[in-house]
Design a protein around this motif. Structure first.
Motif, PDB file in Angstrom:
ATOM      1  N   LEU A 132       0.831  -1.208   0.000  1.00 25.65           N
ATOM      2  CA  LEU A 132       0.000   0.000   0.000  1.00 25.65           C
ATOM      3  C   LEU A 132       0.865   1.257   0.000  1.00 25.65           C
ATOM      4  CD1 LEU A 132      -2.741  -1.121   2.548  1.00 25.65           C
ATOM      5  CD2 LEU A 132      -3.052  -0.707   0.100  1.00 25.65           C
ATOM      6  N   ALA A 133       0.228   2.397  -0.103  1.00 30.82           N
ATOM      7  CA  ALA A 133       0.933   3.684  -0.157  1.00 30.82           C
ATOM      8  C   ALA A 133       1.872   3.874   1.026  1.00 30.82           C
ATOM      9  CB  ALA A 133      -0.061   4.835  -0.235  1.00 30.82           C
ATOM     10  N   GLY A 134       1.506   3.345   2.174  1.00 30.83           N
ATOM     11  CA  GLY A 134       2.324   3.497   3.371  1.00 30.83           C
ATOM     12  C   GLY A 134       3.719   2.908   3.241  1.00 30.83           C
ATOM     13  N   GLU A 135       3.889   1.973   2.323  1.00 31.89           N
ATOM     14  CA  GLU A 135       5.221   1.408   2.095  1.00 31.89           C
ATOM     15  C   GLU A 135       6.125   2.354   1.295  1.00 31.89           C
ATOM     16  OE1 GLU A 135       3.175  -1.510   3.891  1.00 31.89           O
ATOM     17  OE2 GLU A 135       2.571  -1.393   1.813  1.00 31.89           O
ATOM     18  N   LYS A 136       5.510   3.385   0.703  1.00 38.47           N
ATOM     19  CA  LYS A 136       6.237   4.450  -0.015  1.00 38.47           C
ATOM     20  C   LYS A 136       7.150   3.923  -1.128  1.00 38.47           C
ATOM     21  CE  LYS A 136       6.051   7.566   3.942  1.00 38.47           C
ATOM     22  NZ  LYS A 136       4.717   7.948   3.702  1.00 38.47           N
ATOM     23  N   VAL A 137       6.570   3.045  -1.994  1.00 36.88           N
ATOM     24  CA  VAL A 137       7.334   2.518  -3.131  1.00 36.88           C
ATOM     25  C   VAL A 137       6.760   2.964  -4.482  1.00 36.88           C
ATOM     26  CG1 VAL A 137       8.275   0.544  -1.883  1.00 36.88           C
ATOM     27  CG2 VAL A 137       6.080   0.315  -3.074  1.00 36.88           C
ATOM     28  N   GLY A 138       5.709   3.789  -4.470  1.00 36.50           N
ATOM     29  CA  GLY A 138       5.195   4.357  -5.710  1.00 36.50           C
ATOM     30  C   GLY A 138       4.102   3.559  -6.394  1.00 36.50           C
ATOM     31  N   PHE A 139       3.697   2.429  -5.840  1.00 36.82           N
ATOM     32  CA  PHE A 139       2.604   1.629  -6.398  1.00 36.82           C
ATOM     33  C   PHE A 139       1.980   0.816  -5.268  1.00 36.82           C
ATOM     34  CE2 PHE A 139       6.334  -1.061  -6.541  1.00 36.82           C
ATOM     35  CZ  PHE A 139       5.874  -2.292  -6.101  1.00 36.82           C
ATOM     36  N   SER A 140       0.790   0.274  -5.527  1.00 33.95           N
ATOM     37  CA  SER A 140       0.212  -0.695  -4.604  1.00 33.95           C
ATOM     38  C   SER A 140      -0.031  -1.984  -5.371  1.00 33.95           C
ATOM     39  CB  SER A 140      -1.065  -0.168  -3.941  1.00 33.95           C
ATOM     40  OG  SER A 140      -2.035   0.180  -4.892  1.00 33.95           O
ATOM     41  N   LEU A 141      -0.029  -3.097  -4.631  1.00 31.05           N
ATOM     42  CA  LEU A 141      -0.148  -4.426  -5.215  1.00 31.05           C
ATOM     43  C   LEU A 141      -1.249  -5.182  -4.492  1.00 31.05           C
ATOM     44  CD1 LEU A 141       1.085  -6.655  -7.106  1.00 31.05           C
ATOM     45  CD2 LEU A 141       2.550  -7.259  -5.157  1.00 31.05           C
ATOM     46  N   HIS A 142      -2.178  -5.754  -5.266  1.00 35.31           N
ATOM     47  CA  HIS A 142      -3.366  -6.383  -4.694  1.00 35.31           C
ATOM     48  C   HIS A 142      -3.571  -7.770  -5.290  1.00 35.31           C
ATOM     49  CE1 HIS A 142      -5.189  -2.117  -4.119  1.00 35.31           C
ATOM     50  NE2 HIS A 142      -3.946  -2.009  -4.532  1.00 35.31           N
ATOM     51  N   ASP A 143      -4.036  -8.699  -4.478  1.00 31.88           N
ATOM     52  CA  ASP A 143      -4.513 -10.009  -4.924  1.00 31.88           C
ATOM     53  C   ASP A 143      -6.030  -9.920  -4.800  1.00 31.88           C
ATOM     54  OD1 ASP A 143      -5.573 -12.723  -4.612  1.00 31.88           O
ATOM     55  OD2 ASP A 143      -3.488 -13.376  -4.458  1.00 31.88           O
ATOM     56  N   THR A 144      -6.722  -9.869  -5.943  1.00 31.51           N
ATOM     57  CA  THR A 144      -8.160  -9.589  -5.956  1.00 31.51           C
ATOM     58  C   THR A 144      -8.929 -10.732  -6.595  1.00 31.51           C
ATOM     59  OG1 THR A 144      -7.743  -7.210  -6.060  1.00 31.51           O
ATOM     60  CG2 THR A 144      -9.917  -7.961  -6.782  1.00 31.51           C
ATOM     61  N   VAL A 145     -10.062 -11.076  -5.995  1.00 31.68           N
ATOM     62  CA  VAL A 145     -10.966 -12.074  -6.548  1.00 31.68           C
ATOM     63  C   VAL A 145     -12.302 -11.400  -6.825  1.00 31.68           C
ATOM     64  CG1 VAL A 145     -12.213 -14.234  -6.132  1.00 31.68           C
ATOM     65  CG2 VAL A 145      -9.850 -13.962  -5.296  1.00 31.68           C
ATOM     66  N   LEU A 146     -12.766 -11.520  -8.069  1.00 34.03           N
ATOM     67  CA  LEU A 146     -14.106 -11.055  -8.435  1.00 34.03           C
ATOM     68  C   LEU A 146     -14.993 -12.296  -8.454  1.00 34.03           C
ATOM     69  CD1 LEU A 146     -11.959  -9.240 -10.472  1.00 34.03           C
ATOM     70  CD2 LEU A 146     -14.024  -7.893 -10.196  1.00 34.03           C
ATOM     71  N   TYR A 147     -16.126 -12.226  -7.774  1.00 32.20           N
ATOM     72  CA  TYR A 147     -16.949 -13.401  -7.540  1.00 32.20           C
ATOM     73  C   TYR A 147     -17.727 -13.840  -8.772  1.00 32.20           C
ATOM     74  CZ  TYR A 147     -16.018 -12.031  -2.704  1.00 32.20           C
ATOM     75  OH  TYR A 147     -15.417 -11.681  -1.522  1.00 32.20           O
ATOM     76  N   ALA A 148     -17.830 -15.161  -8.943  1.00 33.63           N
ATOM     77  CA  ALA A 148     -18.550 -15.771 -10.061  1.00 33.63           C
ATOM     78  C   ALA A 148     -19.975 -15.235 -10.146  1.00 33.63           C
ATOM     79  CB  ALA A 148     -18.576 -17.287  -9.892  1.00 33.63           C
ATOM     80  N   GLY A 149     -20.401 -14.937 -11.379  1.00 33.35           N
ATOM     81  CA  GLY A 149     -21.762 -14.485 -11.611  1.00 33.35           C
ATOM     82  C   GLY A 149     -22.011 -13.023 -11.307  1.00 33.35           C
ATOM     83  N   THR A 150     -20.943 -12.267 -11.017  1.00 32.36           N
ATOM     84  CA  THR A 150     -21.125 -10.845 -10.708  1.00 32.36           C
ATOM     85  C   THR A 150     -20.607  -9.972 -11.847  1.00 32.36           C
ATOM     86  OG1 THR A 150     -18.991 -10.587  -9.590  1.00 32.36           O
ATOM     87  CG2 THR A 150     -20.890 -11.269  -8.234  1.00 32.36           C
ATOM     88  N   GLU A 151     -21.014  -8.736 -11.773  1.00 36.86           N
ATOM     89  CA  GLU A 151     -20.586  -7.712 -12.730  1.00 36.86           C
ATOM     90  C   GLU A 151     -20.143  -6.507 -11.907  1.00 36.86           C
ATOM     91  OE1 GLU A 151     -23.289  -5.289 -15.716  1.00 36.86           O
ATOM     92  OE2 GLU A 151     -22.986  -7.350 -16.416  1.00 36.86           O
ATOM     93  N   THR A 152     -18.912  -6.041 -12.153  1.00 38.02           N
ATOM     94  CA  THR A 152     -18.374  -4.918 -11.386  1.00 38.02           C
ATOM     95  C   THR A 152     -18.030  -3.794 -12.355  1.00 38.02           C
ATOM     96  OG1 THR A 152     -17.449  -6.467  -9.776  1.00 38.02           O
ATOM     97  CG2 THR A 152     -16.621  -4.201  -9.716  1.00 38.02           C
ATOM     98  N   ARG A 153     -18.683  -2.651 -12.170  1.00 39.70           N
ATOM     99  CA  ARG A 153     -18.452  -1.467 -13.001  1.00 39.70           C
ATOM    100  C   ARG A 153     -17.440  -0.580 -12.293  1.00 39.70           C
ATOM    101  NH1 ARG A 153     -21.148   3.528 -12.993  1.00 39.70           N
ATOM    102  NH2 ARG A 153     -20.737   4.661 -14.896  1.00 39.70           N
ATOM    103  N   MET A 154     -16.376  -0.206 -13.016  1.00 45.76           N
ATOM    104  CA  MET A 154     -15.302   0.574 -12.401  1.00 45.76           C
ATOM    105  C   MET A 154     -14.829   1.678 -13.340  1.00 45.76           C
ATOM    106  SD  MET A 154     -13.216  -2.710 -10.936  1.00 45.76           S
ATOM    107  CE  MET A 154     -13.748  -3.789 -12.261  1.00 45.76           C
ATOM    108  N   TRP A 155     -14.240   2.694 -12.723  1.00 45.33           N
ATOM    109  CA  TRP A 155     -13.625   3.782 -13.472  1.00 45.33           C
ATOM    110  C   TRP A 155     -12.570   4.396 -12.574  1.00 45.33           C
ATOM    111  CZ3 TRP A 155     -15.625   9.348 -13.494  1.00 45.33           C
ATOM    112  CH2 TRP A 155     -14.803  10.156 -14.285  1.00 45.33           C
ATOM    113  N   TYR A 156     -11.324   4.170 -12.874  1.00 42.03           N
ATOM    114  CA  TYR A 156     -10.251   4.713 -12.059  1.00 42.03           C
ATOM    115  C   TYR A 156      -9.819   6.055 -12.635  1.00 42.03           C
ATOM    116  CZ  TYR A 156     -10.490   0.239  -9.836  1.00 42.03           C
ATOM    117  OH  TYR A 156     -10.950  -0.859  -9.173  1.00 42.03           O
TER     118      TYR A 156
END
Length: 134
Positions: free
Chosen positions: A28-52
């Motif tokens: 995360l940002a607190g580590e102060k390395v310029g990026f964050s890294l995530h292990d993410t699972v999107l659940y079966a049968g779902t739809e996720t709308r995003m805009w970064y």
């Protein structure tokens, strides 16, 4: 040097759950390395709308099957292990998970871990400094 396991994160504040996904935030940002890294699972049968609107995100699928839709162009892309996509133009997008889809995600600027998608699917731009001033 930081060494961290997924098991260490499960059940902590770095293990964030929403209706359609779960994100384990390894860096995360607190580590102060310029990026964050995530292990993410999107659940079966779902739809996720995003805009970064405030972040660039790279996503690499390591398990499962789904479909990525670029909401601006209508383009559709099959998501399966070995597929990477980069949201370098702040694209409005939807991920439809046919099965559980497990991904490794990198955000720049890094997220703090406190972000939640708003009604438009946007993460606010938070910084560690905004936490200190809150």
């Amino acid at each position: 040097m930081i060494v961290r396991t997924l098991d260490e994160i499960v059940g902590t504040e770095r293990d964030v759950r929403a209706e359609t996904w779960r994100s384990r935030r390894l860096v995360l940002a607190g580590e102060k390395v310029g990026f964050s890294l995530h292990d993410t699972v999107l659940y079966a049968g779902t739809e996720t709308r995003m805009w970064y609107a405030n972040h660039i995100e790279a996503v690499y699928c390591i398990d499962g099957e789904g479909e990525l839709v670029n909401e601006e162009t209508g383009e559709k892309h099959r998501i399966e292990p070995g597929v990477m996509y980069l949201l370098n133009g702040h694209e409005h997008h939807t991920l439809r998970a046919h099965t559980d889809v497990r991904t490794v995600c990198v955000f720049n600027p890094p997220v703090t871990g406190r972000e939640v998608h708003d009604e438009n699917g946007v993460y606010p731009l938070l910084t560690e400094e905004s936490e200190e001033n809150a």
